[in-house]
Scaffold this active site. Structure first.
Site, PDB file in Angstrom:
ATOM      1  N   LYS A 155       0.831  -1.201   0.000  1.00 44.25           N
ATOM      2  CA  LYS A 155       0.000   0.000   0.000  1.00 44.25           C
ATOM      3  C   LYS A 155       0.867   1.253   0.000  1.00 44.25           C
ATOM      4  O   LYS A 155       0.695   2.153  -0.830  1.00 44.25           O
ATOM      5  CB  LYS A 155      -0.931   0.012   1.210  1.00 44.25           C
ATOM      6  CG  LYS A 155      -1.901   1.193   1.220  1.00 44.25           C
ATOM      7  CD  LYS A 155      -2.615   1.350   2.545  1.00 44.25           C
ATOM      8  CE  LYS A 155      -1.762   2.144   3.511  1.00 44.25           C
ATOM      9  NZ  LYS A 155      -2.492   2.554   4.732  1.00 44.25           N
ATOM     10  N   ASP A 173      -6.500   0.977   0.802  1.00 43.98           N
ATOM     11  CA  ASP A 173      -6.633   1.284   2.224  1.00 43.98           C
ATOM     12  C   ASP A 173      -8.026   0.892   2.687  1.00 43.98           C
ATOM     13  O   ASP A 173      -8.774   0.251   1.950  1.00 43.98           O
ATOM     14  CB  ASP A 173      -6.339   2.769   2.485  1.00 43.98           C
ATOM     15  CG  ASP A 173      -7.410   3.700   1.925  1.00 43.98           C
ATOM     16  OD1 ASP A 173      -8.345   3.223   1.258  1.00 43.98           O
ATOM     17  OD2 ASP A 173      -7.304   4.925   2.156  1.00 43.98           O
TER      18      ASP A 173
END
Length: 293
Positions: A155, A173
């Protein structure tokens, strides 16, 4: 023809008795085909592009190192709190070499407002030392290298690649994962599996901006606990419509950030951001006079 010719034929023996209605099984909703889902997903992306033409990363940064550090700090806190914390942090440690030589207790004190400051301090010291020792003090522009840094997963790597290097990537997320499951683009829970399935739906050129648009929508309208369904511009395309407030007036009161007339998360937002900049740590929120042009 006579009455006898017009008479209805006798009822069949297994017909329902007079006065009773035989129950009919309701037709099951036709499952959405893969092609239909992809078309709907791409239309949602086009609609979001019109709703949020100013979508951007909501972390303040001036270079890849600042974005990398800010993204690591953003775990388990808001981008606003990170943005309020990093000015003092980068004033003290502007380069990886500076941060690598920091005393742990000094670094911890500077990042304390972001929470989990001891673990985050270890990650920042580790990644700064790795950048100094293995990458000549530069943030690498490959995901294979970024994920070797302490505290950096896919991420964080995709955030840095997409926004500091222009390398397309999907950032999964909590907001992104929640919305793509609500929209039935995927049923996956694992972020890497979500990333893979969403990448297969959209052209690579859309990946980074799609991530920003979805996150913007999740923060402003499609909230986790009470989505503002009645104020959602893409409600006709949403299979989860009705999970939140559907009354338009009540839904409008749930809108956040610029959609609700409130400051955003960046102290220094892009020039095309239509809302208000956030206040510095301990400062008062700006009023309408501070609105960006």
């Amino acid at each position: 023809m006579g009455e006898q010719a017009r008479a209805k034929p006798p009822a069949k023996a297994d017909a329902a008795p007079q006065g009773k209605v035989s129950a009919k099984k309701p037709k099951a909703a036709k499952p959405e085909s893969r092609l239909a889902m992809v078309r709907r997903a791409r239309r949602i992306n086009r609609e979001l592009a019109e709703i949020y033409p100013y979508a951007h990363p909501e972390l303040d940064f001036r270079n890849p190192f600042e974005l990398l550090v800010a993204t690591v700090l953003s775990a388990q806190t808001t981008d606003l709190r990170v943005n309020q914390t990093t000015p003092a942090l980068f004033a003290a440690y502007p380069t990886p070499e500076d941060m690598a030589a920091a005393a742990p207790e000094d670094l911890e004190e500077l990042i304390r407002p972001t929470g989990f400051f001891r673990a985050k301090s270890r990650s920042l010291l580790g990644l700064s030392q790795a950048l100094r020792d293995r990458f000549d003090g530069e943030v690498p522009g490959r995901i294979e290298d970024l994920v070797t840094l302490p505290g950096v997963g896919r991420k964080t790597a995709n955030v840095v690649l997409g926004n500091a290097f222009g390398v397309p990537g999907i950032t999964v997320d909590t907001h992104f994962g929640r919305l793509v499951r609500r929209w039935r683009w995927t049923e996956q829970e694992d972020p890497e599996k979500v990333e893979a399935e969403i990448c297969a739906i959209f052209p690579k050129s859309e990946w980074t901006m799609l991530s920003h648009r979805v996150v913007f929508h999740g923060r402003r309208i499609c909230h986790a606990r009470k989505p503002a369904c009645g104020a959602c511009p893409i409600a006709p395309l949403c299979p989860a419509y009705g999970e939140g407030e559907t009354d338009p007036d009540k839904a409008r009161k749930l809108l956040k950030y610029e959609k609700g007339g409130q400051p955003g998360q960046r102290l220094s937002p892009p020039a095309d951001y239509p809302g208000l900049p956030a206040a510095p740590l301990g400062g008062a929120a700006p009023d309408a006079a501070a609105r960006q042009p």
